[in-house]
Design a protein around this motif. Structure first.
Motif, PDB file in Angstrom:
ATOM      1  N   ALA A 159       0.839  -1.202   0.000  1.00  0.00           N
ATOM      2  CA  ALA A 159       0.000   0.000   0.000  1.00  0.00           C
ATOM      3  C   ALA A 159       0.874   1.252   0.000  1.00  0.00           C
ATOM      4  O   ALA A 159       0.565   2.241  -0.685  1.00  0.00           O
ATOM      5  CB  ALA A 159      -0.916  -0.008   1.218  1.00  0.00           C
ATOM      6  N   HIS A 160       1.956   1.211   0.742  1.00  0.00           N
ATOM      7  CA  HIS A 160       2.871   2.354   0.775  1.00  0.00           C
ATOM      8  C   HIS A 160       3.476   2.604  -0.601  1.00  0.00           C
ATOM      9  O   HIS A 160       3.538   3.750  -1.051  1.00  0.00           O
ATOM     10  CB  HIS A 160       3.985   2.096   1.794  1.00  0.00           C
ATOM     11  N   LEU A 161       3.893   1.554  -1.286  1.00  0.00           N
ATOM     12  CA  LEU A 161       4.493   1.736  -2.611  1.00  0.00           C
ATOM     13  C   LEU A 161       3.454   2.174  -3.637  1.00  0.00           C
ATOM     14  O   LEU A 161       3.775   2.937  -4.555  1.00  0.00           O
ATOM     15  CB  LEU A 161       5.203   0.453  -3.056  1.00  0.00           C
ATOM     16  N   ARG A 162       2.217   1.724  -3.487  1.00  0.00           N
ATOM     17  CA  ARG A 162       1.157   2.241  -4.381  1.00  0.00           C
ATOM     18  C   ARG A 162       1.004   3.747  -4.186  1.00  0.00           C
ATOM     19  O   ARG A 162       0.817   4.508  -5.149  1.00  0.00           O
ATOM     20  CB  ARG A 162      -0.165   1.515  -4.110  1.00  0.00           C
ATOM     21  N   SER A 163       1.105   4.170  -2.936  1.00  0.00           N
ATOM     22  CA  SER A 163       1.024   5.597  -2.633  1.00  0.00           C
ATOM     23  C   SER A 163       2.218   6.348  -3.220  1.00  0.00           C
ATOM     24  O   SER A 163       2.072   7.469  -3.723  1.00  0.00           O
ATOM     25  CB  SER A 163       0.975   5.800  -1.114  1.00  0.00           C
ATOM     26  N   VAL A 164       3.389   5.745  -3.167  1.00  0.00           N
ATOM     27  CA  VAL A 164       4.594   6.357  -3.743  1.00  0.00           C
ATOM     28  C   VAL A 164       4.408   6.572  -5.244  1.00  0.00           C
ATOM     29  O   VAL A 164       4.731   7.638  -5.779  1.00  0.00           O
ATOM     30  CB  VAL A 164       5.831   5.478  -3.469  1.00  0.00           C
ATOM     31  N   ILE A 165       3.883   5.561  -5.925  1.00  0.00           N
ATOM     32  CA  ILE A 165       3.679   5.670  -7.374  1.00  0.00           C
ATOM     33  C   ILE A 165       2.717   6.800  -7.699  1.00  0.00           C
ATOM     34  O   ILE A 165       2.951   7.609  -8.598  1.00  0.00           O
ATOM     35  CB  ILE A 165       3.170   4.318  -7.935  1.00  0.00           C
ATOM     36  N   ALA A 166       1.623   6.872  -6.955  1.00  0.00           N
ATOM     37  CA  ALA A 166       0.653   7.949  -7.178  1.00  0.00           C
ATOM     38  C   ALA A 166       1.291   9.307  -6.928  1.00  0.00           C
ATOM     39  O   ALA A 166       1.063  10.270  -7.676  1.00  0.00           O
ATOM     40  CB  ALA A 166      -0.555   7.758  -6.272  1.00  0.00           C
ATOM     41  N   ALA A 167       2.124   9.397  -5.887  1.00  0.00           N
ATOM     42  CA  ALA A 167       2.768  10.665  -5.554  1.00  0.00           C
ATOM     43  C   ALA A 167       3.803  11.054  -6.599  1.00  0.00           C
ATOM     44  O   ALA A 167       3.958  12.240  -6.912  1.00  0.00           O
ATOM     45  CB  ALA A 167       3.409  10.567  -4.173  1.00  0.00           C
ATOM     46  N   LEU A 168       4.520  10.085  -7.146  1.00  0.00           N
ATOM     47  CA  LEU A 168       5.485  10.372  -8.204  1.00  0.00           C
ATOM     48  C   LEU A 168       4.803  11.034  -9.393  1.00  0.00           C
ATOM     49  O   LEU A 168       5.299  12.027  -9.940  1.00  0.00           O
ATOM     50  CB  LEU A 168       6.184   9.085  -8.661  1.00  0.00           C
ATOM     51  N   ARG A 169       3.656  10.489  -9.775  1.00  0.00           N
ATOM     52  CA  ARG A 169       2.907  11.060 -10.905  1.00  0.00           C
ATOM     53  C   ARG A 169       2.379  12.447 -10.559  1.00  0.00           C
ATOM     54  O   ARG A 169       2.374  13.350 -11.386  1.00  0.00           O
ATOM     55  CB  ARG A 169       1.781  10.113 -11.292  1.00  0.00           C
ATOM     56  N   GLU A 170       1.952  12.601  -9.310  1.00  0.00           N
ATOM     57  CA  GLU A 170       1.437  13.896  -8.873  1.00  0.00           C
ATOM     58  C   GLU A 170       2.535  14.960  -8.900  1.00  0.00           C
ATOM     59  O   GLU A 170       2.323  16.083  -9.358  1.00  0.00           O
ATOM     60  CB  GLU A 170       0.884  13.755  -7.455  1.00  0.00           C
ATOM     61  N   VAL A 171       3.719  14.606  -8.397  1.00  0.00           N
ATOM     62  CA  VAL A 171       4.845  15.546  -8.378  1.00  0.00           C
ATOM     63  C   VAL A 171       5.256  15.908  -9.797  1.00  0.00           C
ATOM     64  O   VAL A 171       5.564  17.068 -10.102  1.00  0.00           O
ATOM     65  CB  VAL A 171       6.041  14.945  -7.606  1.00  0.00           C
ATOM     66  N   ASP A 172       5.244  14.910 -10.687  1.00  0.00           N
ATOM     67  CA  ASP A 172       5.613  15.186 -12.078  1.00  0.00           C
ATOM     68  C   ASP A 172       4.626  16.149 -12.722  1.00  0.00           C
ATOM     69  O   ASP A 172       5.028  17.094 -13.420  1.00  0.00           O
ATOM     70  CB  ASP A 172       5.653  13.875 -12.870  1.00  0.00           C
ATOM     71  N   GLN A 173       3.336  15.936 -12.493  1.00  0.00           N
ATOM     72  CA  GLN A 173       2.329  16.829 -13.048  1.00  0.00           C
ATOM     73  C   GLN A 173       2.451  18.233 -12.465  1.00  0.00           C
ATOM     74  O   GLN A 173       2.275  19.234 -13.159  1.00  0.00           O
ATOM     75  CB  GLN A 173       0.930  16.276 -12.772  1.00  0.00           C
ATOM     76  N   SER A 174       2.783  18.313 -11.185  1.00  0.00           N
ATOM     77  CA  SER A 174       2.970  19.595 -10.525  1.00  0.00           C
ATOM     78  C   SER A 174       4.137  20.354 -11.149  1.00  0.00           C
ATOM     79  O   SER A 174       4.075  21.564 -11.362  1.00  0.00           O
ATOM     80  CB  SER A 174       3.223  19.404  -9.034  1.00  0.00           C
ATOM     81  N   SER A 175       5.214  19.612 -11.484  1.00  0.00           N
ATOM     82  CA  SER A 175       6.378  20.243 -12.116  1.00  0.00           C
ATOM     83  C   SER A 175       6.033  20.793 -13.482  1.00  0.00           C
ATOM     84  O   SER A 175       6.474  21.872 -13.879  1.00  0.00           O
ATOM     85  CB  SER A 175       7.525  19.227 -12.225  1.00  0.00           C
ATOM     86  N   VAL A 176       5.226  20.037 -14.224  1.00  0.00           N
ATOM     87  CA  VAL A 176       4.824  20.490 -15.573  1.00  0.00           C
ATOM     88  C   VAL A 176       4.005  21.757 -15.475  1.00  0.00           C
ATOM     89  O   VAL A 176       4.185  22.708 -16.246  1.00  0.00           O
ATOM     90  CB  VAL A 176       4.019  19.384 -16.284  1.00  0.00           C
ATOM     91  N   ARG A 177       3.095  21.821 -14.489  1.00  0.00           N
ATOM     92  CA  ARG A 177       2.228  22.999 -14.347  1.00  0.00           C
ATOM     93  C   ARG A 177       2.999  24.257 -13.973  1.00  0.00           C
ATOM     94  O   ARG A 177       2.580  25.366 -14.293  1.00  0.00           O
ATOM     95  CB  ARG A 177       1.153  22.721 -13.296  1.00  0.00           C
ATOM     96  N   THR A 178       4.146  24.085 -13.284  1.00  0.00           N
ATOM     97  CA  THR A 178       4.906  25.252 -12.830  1.00  0.00           C
ATOM     98  C   THR A 178       5.942  25.717 -13.829  1.00  0.00           C
ATOM     99  O   THR A 178       6.610  26.719 -13.602  1.00  0.00           O
ATOM    100  CB  THR A 178       5.619  24.943 -11.493  1.00  0.00           C
ATOM    101  N   LEU A 179       6.076  25.011 -14.949  1.00  0.00           N
ATOM    102  CA  LEU A 179       7.029  25.448 -15.967  1.00  0.00           C
ATOM    103  C   LEU A 179       6.552  26.757 -16.579  1.00  0.00           C
ATOM    104  O   LEU A 179       5.357  26.958 -16.789  1.00  0.00           O
ATOM    105  CB  LEU A 179       7.155  24.378 -17.064  1.00  0.00           C
ATOM    106  N   PRO A 180       7.512  27.702 -16.903  1.00  0.00           N
ATOM    107  CA  PRO A 180       7.103  28.989 -17.483  1.00  0.00           C
ATOM    108  C   PRO A 180       6.560  28.809 -18.893  1.00  0.00           C
ATOM    109  O   PRO A 180       6.883  27.864 -19.569  1.00  0.00           O
ATOM    110  CB  PRO A 180       8.408  29.798 -17.491  1.00  0.00           C
TER     111      PRO A 180
END
Length: 220
Positions: free
Chosen positions: A199-220
């Motif tokens: 369950a923890h690793l499933r959460s890690v995978i979801a968070a990895l995708r979330e962080v990646d999407q967050s990075s894309v949104r903050t690009l100029p």
């Protein structure tokens, strides 16, 4: 083991640790002459170390351009986490079967320290405790092959792990997941420990995708 082999092994460990710490960043060139001077080793020992690290997936060798730190994509980081899910689940289950009273005390102490780190907003301290917890679970499991696999996978995805650790709110979300792993292991609940780790690793995978999407949104 000969002196040369000892030297080569030491250089492998030093360069690997530098990559894991972030001293060498993805796509950074690894120049043999510079590494030889930095680590006080021969060019031959450095060259041998780079070949070994390429086999581990930490370094890539580019024709006519030498070696560089291999960049791991989000897709590969997710794949690594999926493999970790299976192997860390195994380690957690075995740890629940083998944990001693003293080891249970160590696990619970880490859990208390993680609670304190989260309550104080100590992100770096929490990250260190996170690594300590996973290391101890692997040690308690007694699964040496699994330990070797997980160390290699952790090193390959270290940059993604660091970004994840620094993501706002991540420690608070992962704390109960880690505490669930600790509780199941200390209760000798192998099935529960394995599911908590997965369950923890499933959460890690979801968070990895979330962080990646967050990075894309903050690009100029």
């Amino acid at each position: 083991m000969t002196v040369n082999e000892n030297t080569a092994r030491a250089v492998v460990a030093e360069i690997r640790d530098a990559i894991v710490r972030g001293d060498f960043v993805p796509n950074q060139r690894l120049v043999e002459a510079d590494l030889s001077e930095q680590f006080g080793a021969s060019r031959a020992a450095v060259r041998s170390a780079l070949v070994e690290l390429a086999n581990e997936g930490l370094v890539e060798r580019v024709q006519n351009r030498g070696a560089r730190v291999r960049a791991v994509s989000l897709a590969e980081a997710v794949e690594i986490s999926e493999v970790r899910m299976a192997v860390e689940g195994l380690c957690a289950a075995k740890a629940a079967e083998h944990v001693t009273r003293e080891q249970a005390k160590q696990l619970k102490a880490i859990g208390r320290a993680m609670r304190t780190a989260v309550s104080h907003g100590d992100v770096l301290g929490y990250s260190r405790l996170n690594q300590e917890l996973h290391r101890l679970v692997r040690e308690v499991s007694g699964q040496r092959t699994a330990q070797d696999v997980l160390e290699r996978l952790r090193a390959q995805s270290v940059r993604h792990q660091f970004r994840l650790a620094m993501h706002p709110g991540r420690p608070s979300r992962s704390l109960p997941e880690h505490l669930a792993i600790i509780d199941a292991i200390c209760a000798h609940d192998a099935a529960g420990a394995e599911e908590a780790a997965r369950a923890h690793l499933r959460s890690v995978i979801a968070a990895l995708r979330e962080v990646d999407q967050s990075s894309v949104r903050t690009l100029p």
